[in-house]
Design a protein around this motif. Structure first.
Motif, mmCIF file in Angstrom:
data_model
loop_
_atom_site.group_PDB
_atom_site.id
_atom_site.type_symbol
_atom_site.label_atom_id
_atom_site.label_comp_id
_atom_site.label_asym_id
_atom_site.label_seq_id
_atom_site.Cartn_x
_atom_site.Cartn_y
_atom_site.Cartn_z
ATOM 1 N N MET A 172 -4.564 4.902 -2.048
ATOM 2 C CA MET A 172 -3.625 4.717 -3.056
ATOM 3 C C MET A 172 -4.066 4.211 -4.302
ATOM 4 O O MET A 172 -3.319 3.520 -5.175
ATOM 5 N N ASN B 259 0.847 -1.246 -0.262
ATOM 6 C CA ASN B 259 0.125 0.054 -0.099
ATOM 7 C C ASN B 259 0.647 1.195 0.135
ATOM 8 O O ASN B 259 0.543 2.152 0.718
ATOM 9 N N THR C 264 -2.457 -2.581 -3.270
ATOM 10 C CA THR C 264 -2.867 -1.267 -2.520
ATOM 11 C C THR C 264 -4.064 -1.906 -1.788
ATOM 12 O O THR C 264 -4.854 -2.752 -2.085
#
Lengths: 305, 303, 459
Positions: B249, B165, B244
């Motif tokens: 993100m 992430n 992610t």
């Protein structure tokens, strides 16, 4: 004493030579690159090779099974079918794309009004994502309400089943793949064409050579390095084609479009057989490596000195 | 009728006539090609502007009526696309810069420098392109999530989320692509070696030769590779999906996937969203076109 | 000469250092703000889930729960998570709706990487995979502590997929039963205003409604349903009502018998008589197929409740009815009870909080509230708690009344890890038989050993 320099002297001489300087520079330049390649490409490759000898469900630790995965492949008719489908796909798409790309590049190399516009339209498909290409072609290929069949009916041609018939599904995918990737080939051939000195053509014209002779004896041979580059890179990519089939047909109808990358994906993430999928991917690797080797032998003796 | 027996004027007019026909045929073929290439894109934009009902109509509607301009707005309003664009731009631009730097350096090295192990290394790098990403994805993912000493991990990579992430997770695995190295090597091998020989005699360092001479000459190649790397990064879906975990993100392709539900796709909104998200790449492409097509003749792939 | 050389070497060193430094900086900067917060040691109860010990967070330490679903296109789970977050500042939920068909991949990767989510909305078909690999948290003790009334409030048939080897691992969250939707006008014209109750009635409606004019604009088909995607949702109920199954309780193929042949023959007749469009058998574009029905060009469609939303979008004035999928004789209707269960992953660091959150999500009042606000649809399907079905709900959405019958006659498939892989030979057999390449007998007979090879059935 002249003929027998001491080891130390020879070492010192080498260190002063161009070879040493180049080698040192080379390794310095390559180190950051190699670091990334080793960690993020090579190590995972080796991991996959090892997984190929295990039973690995991802949810639990791998368990060694030796060559069992490779033995299972001999009985797996879907996988064998996928090898055939993949070869069909690659061996049809690659030469067609190469020839078409060359033809279009020659056309777009002429002095034309709006030339940049034509070139842009050729290159645009290449920047769209695989999912988008697949979605658009799903709409176009719909056998009942799609526009392609509508036009065919209008002009009196029998409508095609496109993706819904085992015989026409793979050609339909090839067409979509061709549309998407021919621009790349055109760019590279355009570059190659523009690198051919004008004098060659002028000399040929003076000697009375026609267009076709010029093409055959000047253009084509000069494009050999370009052709090798395109051949190897597009072939490696095409063998791994996945997104078009994943979105458009899921391997159907009746496994006629199941390609190796799709089967590998299914085994890895749907059937929880990551070990088996890894073994399959090395079969793919072997095929690609062999074909690349022969491409280099056939086309590019000058690539590796 | 032998052409020599005609007057010069007649010869020229026939030749001119033939030339005109050839030009027309050429233009006809090129326009036909343009229609074939452009049609699916046209269909995408046309569908983007239709209502859901019209998109399914038969006979298929060539042009939407009425034109649903608000589809463009609606497709972007569904999620935080502003953030997605930002993320994707950061990731793609960073990837391109690093990828170009590393691959041009490596490409030059393989093309122009002699050193032991050159062929072996080159083929090893080439071979990394040949294993499908589906099976290398999990090892790379595990590397990212068990990265030691980052994201809450201890020295052994346990306990936290590592690089998951984060921007680096999206960027790093794609920076040293074997493909770019291969392409740059091909480009660089066509650059004249006299220049580097002369520079060496003048006392330039190897890096100086690369940085001051070879790199500037590779402008068009860099532009082509850069656009390709940018488009690849912009369009990638599976890796960003897997790596992610929060809204903040996400990339644009993940954002677009919102229109593809488990059973049905919202076709018109999906096409609208796609049109918008393709625009940045297209614009960059139009800018870069001047460099790589026209200028390649100077340092291109020669025979 | 010497100075130039050393200057350039310094240049090189500077540049490489800069590049590496740049990467380090990006890594350091990127790695902090958005990474999921690492839980403090005090809050981590060892996941021995059988104890109901409350893992109280150390003072000041917040619990963070990752909640994933495959409903990337839906807003409801996100809104529900927001509601929880407002009411529970000490336990924050981070929701992620995973788009597309790739949620299995992402879930697997997260487990491999050691960072699985805490709570997952899991497809019931996927459950056996995770229970077999011992990846889910058993919730028996939490359920018992909750009392029998809680458990009994759920539609009982839905608990089948939550149980493995005597332990319960999930709560039924939303239900996605397959039903036969029909165009009321066309069914009435065929003489069956209440829809088909048996296979013969189904064929009668299909035959009467099909009008092929050679012009796709006016073509009407009797039956449309995606044969291959989504999964066995649309075919297994026919097998079940005929007494057959994809996999029986011993994981062996259960379709190479009279019941299986009869079911496949039904579909073969439907296709071979021209009552189904070609893309139903060979196509994968589910949206296009749904649109044939939703635009009024087909008499019947087999699907979950999701089709209702599509109809509302394409032709809101279309009158649609629903019945459970018919069987060979009256009273043998069936349905595939699909949908999602709520599970907690075994590796979760917050089992107690995850349980509380799961309980919150399946709260009857919450379900009802969201369903009423969303056209009677709960997470693209139906609610799973009986008490959530108040009379005003059926008044507002009369078709839901017919959909309730599916829960009574339907069932879930035997939880088998091999469902995803074993269905492939059956699909191929269906396509071969329906498309006329093979007879029904041959197709099923050939598929049986392939299925048994996959599951390892010893027959």
């Amino acid at each position: 004493m002249v003929g027998s320099l001491s080891l130390l002297d020879r070492w010192r001489a080498y260190r002063r030579s161009l070879g040493w300087r180049q080698a040192k520079a080379a390794y310095t330049f390559l180190t950051p690159n190699l670091l990334f390649v080793v960690v993020f490409s090579f190590l995972p490759m080796v991991a996959a090779l090892c997984f190929g000898f295990t039973r690995y469900s991802i949810l639990q630790m791998p368990a060694w099974v030796g060559l069992q995965n490779y033995a299972t492949m001999l009985k797996d008719d879907i996988f064998q079918r996928s090898i055939i489908n993949t070869l069909y796909f690659v061996l049809v798409l690659t030469p067609v794309r190469l020839a078409l790309g060359l033809l279009v590049a020659v056309l777009l190399n002429q002095k034309l009004a709006l030339r940049n516009f034509f070139r842009t339209v050729t290159f645009v498909p290449w920047i769209t994502s695989g999912v988008v290409v697949s979605s658009i072609f799903l709409l176009l290929y719909n056998p009942e309400v799609g526009i392609l069949n509508y036009v065919m009916r209008l002009v009196g041609l029998p409508p095609s089943y496109w993706l819904t018939d085992p015989k026409t599904a793979m050609p339909s995918i090839i067409i979509a793949a061709l549309w998407r990737s021919v621009g790349w080939v055109v760019i590279l051939y355009l570059a190659g064409l523009q690198g051919i000195p004008e004098q060659y053509y002028e000399a040929a014209k003076i000697d009375g050579a026609g267009d076709w002779a010029q093409f055959w004896h000047i253009t084509l041979p000069s494009l050999r390095p370009t052709t090798l580059l395109i051949l190897v890179t597009t072939m490696i990519n095409t063998f791994q084609m996945f997104d078009l089939v994943y979105v458009m047909t899921s391997g159907g109808p009746m496994n006629s479009t199941t390609v190796m990358a799709l089967e590998i994906y299914h085994n890895a993430f749907l059937y929880l057989k990551m070990g088996y999928a890894s073994a399959q991917s090395y079969v793919l690797f072997a095929i690609v490596a062999i074909l690349s080797y022969f491409s280099f032998r056939g086309f590019g003796s000058d690539v590796v000195e | 009728m032998r052409l020599q027996h005609l007057s010069i004027v007649q010869n020229e007019s026939i030749a001119g006539y033939v030339k005109a026909i050839r030009r027309s045929v050429l233009y006809a073929i090129v326009w036909l090609w343009t229609i074939v290439m452009g049609f699916p894109i046209f269909w995408m934009v046309s569908t983007a502007l239709k209502t859901e009902r019209q998109a399914n109509a038969y006979p298929p509607q060539w042009l939407p009526d009425p034109v649903q301009w608000q589809n463009f707005y609606d497709s972007m309003a569904v999620a935080n696309f502003g953030r997605y664009f930002f993320n994707t731009a950061v990731v793609s631009l960073t990837t391109v810069v690093f990828a170009l730097f590393f691959s041009s350096l490596a490409g030059y090295t393989f093309a122009r420098l002699r050193f032991p192990g050159r062929n072996l290394l080159f083929f090893i790098i080439l071979s990394t392109m040949m294993v499908p990403g589906q099976v290398t994805m999990i090892p790379i993912f595990v590397m990212m999530s068990r990265f030691p000493l980052l994201g809450g991990n201890n020295l052994m990579g346990q306990g936290g989320a590592g690089l998951l992430n984060t921007y680096p997770a999206l960027i790093i695995p794609h920076v040293a692509g074997a493909f770019y190295i291969f392409m740059m090597r091909q480009f660089m091998s066509t650059l004249p070696s006299e220049l580097s020989d002369a520079a060496r005699i003048d006392g330039a360092s190897e890096f100086g030769i690369f940085w001051r001479i070879m790199l500037p000459l590779s402008g068009p190649a860099l532009t082509t590779m850069g656009l390709f790397a940018f488009a690849n990064s912009w369009n990638s879906f599976l890796w960003p999906l897997v790596v992610t975990n929060t809204e903040s993100m996400r990339t644009v392709q993940l954002g677009l996937a919102v229109f593809r539900g488990i059973y049905f796709t919202q076709t018109t909104l999906f096409m609208a969203g796609t049109t918008i998200t393709t625009l940045p790449v297209l614009i960059l492409f139009l800018f870069g076109q001047r460099y790589f097509v026209r200028g390649i003749a100077l340092s291109g792939i020669k025979g | 000469m010497e100075t130039r050389k050393s200057l350039s070497r310094r240049d090189l060193l500077r540049l490489t250092a800069g590049a590496i430094g740049g990467m380090v900086v990006t890594v350091a900067c990127g790695a902090t703000p958005t990474a999921t917060p690492a839980p403090t040691a005090a809050t981590a109860a060892k996941p021995t889930a059988t104890t109901v010990s409350v893992a109280t967070p150390a003072s000041g330490a917040k619990a963070s729960i990752q909640f994933w679903t495959r409903l990337g296109a839906e807003k409801q789970p996100a809104d529900m998570s927001d509601e929880w977050n407002k009411a529970h500042p000490e336990t924050q939920v981070v929701y992620q709706g995973i788009p597309g068909g790739d949620y299995r991949t992402k879930l697997l990767a997260s487990v491999a990487g050691g960072n699985p989510p805490d709570v997952v909305g899991m497809d019931i078909v996927l459950m056996p995979v995770y229970t077999d690999q011992n990846a889910l948290l058993a919730i028996d003790d939490y359920l018992t502590a909750e009392g029998a009334a809680f458990k009994n409030d759920f539609k009982q048939g839905l608990w089948v997929s939550t149980v493995d080897k005597g332990k319960t691992y999930a709560i039924p969250w939303w239900s996605d039963p397959s039903a036969l939707f029909f165009n009321v006008e066309m069914a009435t014209a065929a003489g069956f205003p209440k829809g088909p109750q048996t296979w013969d009635e189904l064929k009668a409606i299909a035959k009467s409604a099909t009008k092929l004019t050679g012009n796709p604009d006016t073509d009407i088909y009797g039956m449309v349903f995606p044969v291959i995607s989504p999964s066995m949702f649309t075919f297994l109920p026919y097998l079940w009502s005929a007494g057959a199954d994809l996999l029986d309780q011993n994981n062996c193929a259960g379709f190479n018998n009279d019941g299986g042949r009869a079911a496949l023959q039904l579909l073969t007749d439907l296709f071979q008589n021209g009552w189904m469009p070609r893309s139903a058998l060979y196509g994968t574009d589910g949206t296009a197929l749904a649109n044939i029905f939703a635009s009024g060009h087909a008499a019947m469609y087999v699907s979950g409740p999701a089709i209702l939303a599509q109809v509302a979008k394409v032709k809101p004035d279309l009158k649609v009815g629903a019945v459970p999928m018919p069987g060979p004789t009256p009273g043998k209707q069936s349905s595939f009870l699909g949908g999602d269960n709520l599970v907690a992953m075994k590796a979760t660091k917050f089992p107690k909080q995850s349980w509380e959150f799961m309980k919150f999500i399946v709260g009857a009042e919450l379900m009802r509230k969201y369903t009423l606000a969303n056209n009677g649809v709960y997470c693209t399907g139906l609610m799973t708690r009986t008490s959530a079905y108040t009379p005003d709900y059926f008044q507002k959405f009369p078709i839901q009344e017919s959909l309730q019958k599916t829960a009574e006659v339907g069932r879930a498939p035997w939880p088998s890890t091999y469902l995803t892989e074993a269905r492939v030979p059956l699909y191929n057999a269906m396509q071969a038989a329906m498309g006329g390449q093979q007879t029904v007998q041959k197709a099923l007979a050939e598929a049986e050993p392939k299925v048994n090879q996959i599951t390892g059935c010893k027959k």
